[in-house]
Design a protein around this motif. Structure first.
Motif, PDB file in Angstrom:
ATOM      1  N   UNK A  97     135.819 -15.492  27.659  1.00 21.39           N
ATOM      2  CA  UNK A  97     135.048 -16.084  26.563  1.00 21.39           C
ATOM      3  C   UNK A  97     135.566 -15.646  25.202  1.00 21.39           C
ATOM      4  N   UNK A  98     135.875 -14.372  25.034  1.00 24.74           N
ATOM      5  CA  UNK A  98     136.331 -13.866  23.741  1.00 24.74           C
ATOM      6  C   UNK A  98     137.726 -14.368  23.406  1.00 24.74           C
ATOM      7  N   UNK A  99     138.588 -14.516  24.405  1.00 22.15           N
ATOM      8  CA  UNK A  99     139.964 -14.943  24.161  1.00 22.15           C
ATOM      9  C   UNK A  99     140.143 -16.461  24.188  1.00 22.15           C
ATOM     10  N   UNK A 140     137.560 -19.891  28.064  1.00 18.90           N
ATOM     11  CA  UNK A 140     136.436 -20.778  28.386  1.00 18.90           C
ATOM     12  C   UNK A 140     136.359 -21.958  27.417  1.00 18.90           C
ATOM     13  N   UNK A 141     136.569 -21.674  26.123  1.00 13.90           N
ATOM     14  CA  UNK A 141     136.484 -22.735  25.123  1.00 13.90           C
ATOM     15  C   UNK A 141     137.580 -23.768  25.326  1.00 13.90           C
ATOM     16  N   UNK A 142     138.787 -23.314  25.695  1.00 11.97           N
ATOM     17  CA  UNK A 142     139.873 -24.248  25.952  1.00 11.97           C
ATOM     18  C   UNK A 142     139.585 -25.134  27.148  1.00 11.97           C
ATOM     19  N   UNK A 143     139.058 -24.542  28.213  1.00 12.49           N
ATOM     20  CA  UNK A 143     138.705 -25.325  29.391  1.00 12.49           C
ATOM     21  C   UNK A 143     137.617 -26.345  29.056  1.00 12.49           C
ATOM     22  N   UNK A 144     136.616 -25.926  28.300  1.00 14.93           N
ATOM     23  CA  UNK A 144     135.532 -26.832  27.919  1.00 14.93           C
ATOM     24  C   UNK A 144     136.044 -27.975  27.046  1.00 14.93           C
ATOM     25  N   UNK A 145     136.937 -27.651  26.125  1.00 14.03           N
ATOM     26  CA  UNK A 145     137.493 -28.650  25.221  1.00 14.03           C
ATOM     27  C   UNK A 145     138.203 -29.761  25.990  1.00 14.03           C
ATOM     28  N   UNK A 146     138.990 -29.393  26.980  1.00 19.10           N
ATOM     29  CA  UNK A 146     139.728 -30.397  27.743  1.00 19.10           C
ATOM     30  C   UNK A 146     138.789 -31.234  28.607  1.00 19.10           C
ATOM     31  N   UNK A 147     137.731 -30.630  29.116  1.00 19.77           N
ATOM     32  CA  UNK A 147     136.757 -31.409  29.875  1.00 19.77           C
ATOM     33  C   UNK A 147     136.091 -32.457  28.988  1.00 19.77           C
ATOM     34  N   UNK A 148     135.729 -32.066  27.775  1.00 23.13           N
ATOM     35  CA  UNK A 148     135.088 -33.000  26.851  1.00 23.13           C
ATOM     36  C   UNK A 148     136.063 -34.101  26.444  1.00 23.13           C
ATOM     37  N   UNK A 149     137.346 -33.748  26.254  1.00 26.47           N
ATOM     38  CA  UNK A 149     138.352 -34.770  25.964  1.00 26.47           C
ATOM     39  C   UNK A 149     138.406 -35.799  27.098  1.00 26.47           C
ATOM     40  N   UNK A 150     138.402 -35.303  28.328  1.00 21.78           N
ATOM     41  CA  UNK A 150     138.458 -36.204  29.473  1.00 21.78           C
ATOM     42  C   UNK A 150     137.278 -37.137  29.535  1.00 21.78           C
ATOM     43  N   UNK A 189     142.303 -14.638  19.758  1.00 24.60           N
ATOM     44  CA  UNK A 189     141.345 -15.193  20.699  1.00 24.60           C
ATOM     45  C   UNK A 189     140.110 -15.728  20.013  1.00 24.60           C
ATOM     46  N   UNK A 190     139.586 -14.976  19.050  1.00 18.95           N
ATOM     47  CA  UNK A 190     138.399 -15.430  18.326  1.00 18.95           C
ATOM     48  C   UNK A 190     138.691 -16.704  17.539  1.00 18.95           C
ATOM     49  N   UNK A 191     139.880 -16.774  16.937  1.00 21.79           N
ATOM     50  CA  UNK A 191     140.244 -17.956  16.153  1.00 21.79           C
ATOM     51  C   UNK A 191     140.391 -19.180  17.047  1.00 21.79           C
ATOM     52  N   UNK A 250     134.665 -22.342  34.893  1.00 18.40           N
ATOM     53  CA  UNK A 250     134.207 -23.283  33.864  1.00 18.40           C
ATOM     54  C   UNK A 250     134.021 -24.673  34.463  1.00 18.40           C
ATOM     55  N   UNK A 251     134.912 -25.072  35.362  1.00 15.84           N
ATOM     56  CA  UNK A 251     134.775 -26.392  35.991  1.00 15.84           C
ATOM     57  C   UNK A 251     133.465 -26.505  36.754  1.00 15.84           C
ATOM     58  N   UNK A 252     133.016 -25.402  37.351  1.00 19.33           N
ATOM     59  CA  UNK A 252     131.780 -25.436  38.135  1.00 19.33           C
ATOM     60  C   UNK A 252     130.542 -25.321  37.250  1.00 19.33           C
ATOM     61  N   UNK A 253     130.532 -24.327  36.376  1.00 18.71           N
ATOM     62  CA  UNK A 253     129.284 -23.948  35.703  1.00 18.71           C
ATOM     63  C   UNK A 253     129.324 -24.048  34.192  1.00 18.71           C
ATOM     64  N   UNK A 254     130.434 -24.480  33.615  1.00 23.33           N
ATOM     65  CA  UNK A 254     130.525 -24.491  32.168  1.00 23.33           C
ATOM     66  C   UNK A 254     130.916 -23.112  31.641  1.00 23.33           C
ATOM     67  N   UNK A 255     131.019 -22.974  30.328  1.00 29.38           N
ATOM     68  CA  UNK A 255     131.485 -21.718  29.724  1.00 29.38           C
ATOM     69  C   UNK A 255     130.400 -20.651  29.667  1.00 29.38           C
ATOM     70  N   UNK A 256     130.366 -19.803  30.668  1.00 32.73           N
ATOM     71  CA  UNK A 256     129.413 -18.687  30.704  1.00 32.73           C
ATOM     72  C   UNK A 256     130.093 -17.447  30.155  1.00 32.73           C
ATOM     73  N   UNK A 257     129.513 -16.868  29.124  1.00 32.07           N
ATOM     74  CA  UNK A 257     130.160 -15.762  28.429  1.00 32.07           C
ATOM     75  C   UNK A 257     129.667 -14.390  28.851  1.00 32.07           C
ATOM     76  N   UNK A 258     130.412 -13.380  28.436  1.00 36.07           N
ATOM     77  CA  UNK A 258     130.068 -11.956  28.486  1.00 36.07           C
ATOM     78  C   UNK A 258     130.189 -11.302  29.861  1.00 36.07           C
ATOM     79  N   UNK A 259     130.205 -12.070  30.939  1.00 36.71           N
ATOM     80  CA  UNK A 259     130.386 -11.451  32.254  1.00 36.71           C
ATOM     81  C   UNK A 259     131.719 -10.710  32.303  1.00 36.71           C
ATOM     82  N   UNK A 260     132.760 -11.342  31.775  1.00 33.78           N
ATOM     83  CA  UNK A 260     134.082 -10.742  31.800  1.00 33.78           C
ATOM     84  C   UNK A 260     134.230  -9.535  30.919  1.00 33.78           C
ATOM     85  N   UNK A 261     133.323  -9.320  29.985  1.00 33.69           N
ATOM     86  CA  UNK A 261     133.355  -8.116  29.146  1.00 33.69           C
ATOM     87  C   UNK A 261     132.544  -6.998  29.782  1.00 33.69           C
ATOM     88  N   UNK A 262     131.335  -7.309  30.191  1.00 34.78           N
ATOM     89  CA  UNK A 262     130.412  -6.276  30.653  1.00 34.78           C
ATOM     90  C   UNK A 262     130.884  -5.618  31.938  1.00 34.78           C
TER      91      UNK A 262
END
Length: 332
Positions: free
Chosen positions: A92-94, A97-107, A154-156, A252-264
Motif C-alpha cells: 500500500x505504501x509503495x 495496490x494503487x497501481x493494481x487498482x488503477x489498471x482495473x479501473x482503466x479496464x 512510493x508515496x508519490x 487486489x484482484x480479489x478484495x481491492x486495495x486493503x492497506x496496512x497489513x503489509x506494514x503491521x
C-alpha cells in the motif's frame, strides 16, 4: 521473542490453530444467526434454507478470501521490507495496490472489462508497473537506492495512481457504481470462484516465498557480502519482485486495495522470531490471515446492521502503528 526452533514451531502450530478458530468464527458470527450445527447440516443435509445459502455462498467464501488475502499481503510486505531494508515498505505504501487498482479501473472504464480473469491480469499488470516505477525512481541519484527515496517515490506514485483513479471514476458513473465499494477494500460479497481463479498465482507466491528466507538472510548482511558468498543478488531481488507482484496483485484482484497489513504484520513477526526470514515469512503468513479475519469479523459489528469495508478497519488499526514506525525513523 521466540528464540529456540522448537518454540518457533509451537508458535506456528498455535497460529494455525488460531486461524482455524477464526475461520469458524467468521462463518458463525454476523447479522444472521448461525450455529455450528447449521454449518455441519449445510454440508451433510443441505435444505436450501436461508441459513444454508448464507453459509455456503457468503460466509465460507468470505472467510477463506480474508485468510488468503491477509496472508498474501503480509508475505508481500515482509519481502518488501527485507529487500529494501525499509521498515515502512508495503504494497500500500509503495503504490503497488494503487497501481493494481488503477489498471482495473482503466479496464472497466475504457474496455468494459468485468470478468474475473480480466480483473486478475489487470491487477497483476498494474502492480508490476508500479513496482518498476517506484524502484526506478528510488534508485535515481548519486546515492543510489535508499529507504528514504523509496518511501517518497512510493508515496508519490500511490498518490498519482489514486488521483488518476478517482478522476476516471468521476467521469464515468457506470465505473463508479461497479468498483467504488471494491476500491474501499472488502471481502464481503466476493464469490468463491474469484478466489479459485486467483488461487494458483497465490499458491505459487506462497510456496516461492518459503524458499526466499535463506537468501534474504544472506542479502540482509549487505550486497557485497552476499555477492562474496556467491549469491546472485540481482536474481534474488527479481524473484522477490515477482513474488510481491503475484501476491499483492492477486490480493487486489480479489478484495481491492486493503492497506496496512503489509506494514503491521512483518514487524510483529520480527518481534516474535527475530530477523531470520526463514521464520519471518511463515509467521507473517499466519499472522496476516489472523489479522484480516479479526478485522472482517469486527467490521460486521461496528455499525450493524450495516458493515464497514474491511479496508477501513485495517486503516483504523494500522494508522497508529504506521505513525509509530515512522516516528522511530526509517533509517533504523
Amino acid at each position: 521473542m521466540l528464540s529456540k526452533p522448537f518454540s518457533k514451531i509451537i508458535g506456528i502450530v498455535f497460529g494455525l490453530l488460531s486461524v482455524m478458530v477464526l475461520l469458524w468464527a467468521s462463518v458463525i458470527y454476523g447479522l444472521t444467526y448461525i450455529t455450528t450445527s447449521d454449518v455441519i447440516d449445510s454440508f451433510v443435509r443441505f435444505d436450501e434454507s436461508n441459513q444454508h445459502y448464507i453459509i455456503q455462498d457468503t460466509r465460507i467464501p468470505r472467510a477463506l478470501i480474508a485468510a488468503a488475502v491477509g496472508s498474501s499481503l503480509a508475505i508481500a510486505g515482509a519481502i518488501m521490507q527485507g529487500l529494501t531494508k525499509n521498515p515502512l515498505a508495503s504494497p500500500s505504501i509503495f503504490g503497488i495496490n494503487a497501481g493494481a487498482s488503477f489498471f482495473v479501473v482503466i479496464g472497466v472504464t475504457f474496455f468494459g472489462i468485468t470478468s474475473i480473469t480480466g480483473f486478475t491480469w489487470l491487477a497483476f499488470l498494474g502492480a508490476a508497473l508500479a513496482a518498476v516505477v517506484v524502484y526506478s525512481l528510488g534508485s535515481v541519484g548519486s546515492e543510489g537506492l535508499t529507504p528514504v527515496k523509496l518511501t517518497l517515490a512510493g508515496a508519490a506514485i500511490a498518490a498519482l495512481f489514486s488521483s488518476l483513479t478517482q478522476g476516471m471514476l468521476t467521469l464515468n458513473e457506470r465505473s463508479l457504481d461497479q468498483v467504488l465499494f471494491w476500491l474501499a477494500g472488502a471481502v464481503q460479497g466476493r464469490d468463491l470462484d474469484l478466489l479459485v481463479s486467483v488461487l494458483p498465482y497465490l499458491i505459487v507466491g506462497w510456496v516461492a516465498s518459503l524458499f526466499m528466507g535463506k537468501k534474504m538472510n544472506v542479502l540482509m548482511m549487505g550486497e557485497d557480502v552476499a555477492a562474496g558468498l556467491g549469491q546472485n543478488t540481482i536474481l534474488v531481488k527479481l524473484s522477490g519482485a515477482v513474488i510481491i507482484v503475484l501476491l499483492a496483485g492477486g490480493a487486489v484482484a480479489i478484495a481491492g486495495p486493503i492497506g496496512f497489513i503489509g506494514i503491521i504484520i512483518p514487524h510483529i513477526a520480527r518481534w516474535l522470531v527475530g530477523y531470520d526470514y526463514r521464520w519471518v515469512i511463515p509467521y507473517s503468513a499466519v499472522l496476516g490471515a489472523m489479522l484480516l479475519l479479526m478485522a472482517d469479523i469486527g467490521a460486521r459489528y461496528l455499525i450493524m446492521p450495516q458493515e464497514v469495508p474491511i479496508g477501513v478497519m485495517t486503516a483504523f488499526i494500522g494508522a497508529p502503528f504506521f505513525i509509530y514506525i515512522a516516528r522511530r525513523g526509517i533509517n533504523e
